[in-house]
Each structure stands twice: as structure tokens, then as C-alpha cells.
Design an enzyme around this catalytic site. Structure first.
Site, mmCIF file in Angstrom:
data_model
loop_
_atom_site.group_PDB
_atom_site.id
_atom_site.type_symbol
_atom_site.label_atom_id
_atom_site.label_comp_id
_atom_site.label_asym_id
_atom_site.label_seq_id
_atom_site.Cartn_x
_atom_site.Cartn_y
_atom_site.Cartn_z
ATOM 1 C CB VAL A 6 4.912 15.155 -15.506
ATOM 2 C CG1 VAL A 6 5.859 14.068 -15.053
ATOM 3 C CG2 VAL A 6 5.667 16.308 -16.148
ATOM 4 N N GLY A 8 3.252 10.170 -13.539
ATOM 5 C CA GLY A 8 4.066 9.481 -12.546
ATOM 6 C C GLY A 8 3.491 8.130 -12.206
ATOM 7 C CE1 TYR A 9 7.665 4.015 -13.745
ATOM 8 C CE2 TYR A 9 6.954 5.666 -15.327
ATOM 9 C CZ TYR A 9 7.936 4.839 -14.810
ATOM 10 O OH TYR A 9 9.186 4.852 -15.366
ATOM 11 N N GLY A 10 5.730 5.825 -10.224
ATOM 12 C CA GLY A 10 6.581 5.328 -9.140
ATOM 13 C C GLY A 10 6.754 6.438 -8.131
ATOM 14 C CB SER A 11 9.776 8.026 -6.709
ATOM 15 O OG SER A 11 10.388 8.507 -7.886
ATOM 16 C CD GLU A 100 12.039 10.009 -13.361
ATOM 17 O OE1 GLU A 100 12.152 8.775 -13.537
ATOM 18 O OE2 GLU A 100 11.618 10.494 -12.297
#
Length: 168
Positions: A6, A8-11, A100
Site C-alpha cells: 500500500v 501512502g502519500y498523506g495521512s 479512503e
């Protein structure tokens, strides 16, 4: 069995998915990260939507923003990829579909890294959630002053919208 990764680029960077057994930093190419997604379920409400970062295809963003990509532009997004415990993959997929929600769609993309040997594929396939232009929560290009005002004022179930900016 192919590992489930997975991206992740934010939270997801500071609140990783459950059952992550490994993490690697890297980037996904051909996309940009922008505060162009309304949030009624985390950083705003239905009456006063906040803004959260979303990743969209770079070519779409340049068209919306009226900009032209240059050869030296890096249309890429840095983040953290998490490998999920194979025995927990189905649970994590269900969790992420809920987390999401509100306009993201899941895609698979390679994750790259750079090192002494230059750019290499670090992970052949990772799930990344991308906002599409026809997504009802996608707000598109807005002037920076508008985005800043919204982020400064809005609050949702996950807290003040400006706390997201500080966390990034």
C-alpha cells in the site's frame, strides 16, 4: 503469492494501515499531490467541506491548472509503501476501502527509489488511491488563497483541517 503493498502519500504516512510488516520510502511517477479533494468525513463537514490531499494524474492536473509540464518537472509523489501481512490482506483491503472512501479509486503502480545505481523499481506493484476528475469530491484547481482560507477555517471529525497541513 504476490505481496500486498500500500502506498501512502498523506495521512497513511503518519497513520499507517494495520498489519504493516515492512515499509519503504519511494515515489510514484506520473502523478501530483494537491489539496484538491473536498472532505466531509475527516477534515470538514457536509455543510463546510475541508480539503485533503489527493493524487491525480499529472497530465490531468496540468490541463486543469493551465500549466505546461516542462522537461525538468518531476511529476511524482513521494511517500511510504507498506507491505501488509499476507494473512491480514483481506482485512486491510476492507479497512482501506472504508478509510479512503469519499471519492478515491484504487490503482496499482510501481514505486521507485533512487540510489547509487540511479532510479530503480523498488516495488513492482503497490495500491495507491487516486482522485479522478469525475469524482464528486474532486474540486479541481482553486486559487491558492481559496485553498488556504478553507484549510484555515474548516474542522471535521478528524480535527482541524490546518492540522493536516502541519502533519504533512
Amino acid at each position: 503469492m504476490t505481496p500486498y503493498w500500500v502506498f501512502g502519500y498523506g495521512s497513511l504516512i503518519w497513520k499507517p494501515p494495520p498489519h504493516a510488516v515492512e515499509q519503504r520510502s519511494g515515489y510514484v511517477k506520473g502523478v501530483v499531490r494537491r489539496f484538491a479533494q473536498s472532505s466531509i468525513d475527516h477534515r470538514g463537514t457536509p455543510d463546510a467541506p475541508g480539503r485533503v490531499v489527493t493524487v491525480i494524474e499529472a497530465v490531468d492536473w496540468h490541463r486543469l491548472a493551465g500549466s505546461t509540464p516542462h522537461d525538468d518537472d518531476d511529476d511524482l509523489v513521494w511517500g511510504i509503501a507498506y507491505r501488509i501481512d499476507p494473512e491480514q490482506e483481506d482485512e486491510v483491503r476492507r479497512y482501506l476501502e472504508i478509510r479512503e472512501q469519499n471519492g478515491y479509486t484504487c490503482h496499482d503502480a510501481p514505486v521507485y527509489r533512487t540510489g547509487r545505481d540511479g532510479e530503480v523499481v523498488a516495488i513492482e506493484q503497490a495500491s495507491i488511491w487516486i482522485g479522478k476528475l469525475d469524482n464528486p469530491a474532486f474540486v479541481g484547481f482553486e486559487p491558492l488563497s481559496t485553498v488556504a482560507r478553507i484549510i484555515h477555517e474548516r474542522v471535521g471529525p478528524s480535527g482541524p483541517n490546518k492540522a493536516l497541513v502541519k502533519a504533512l
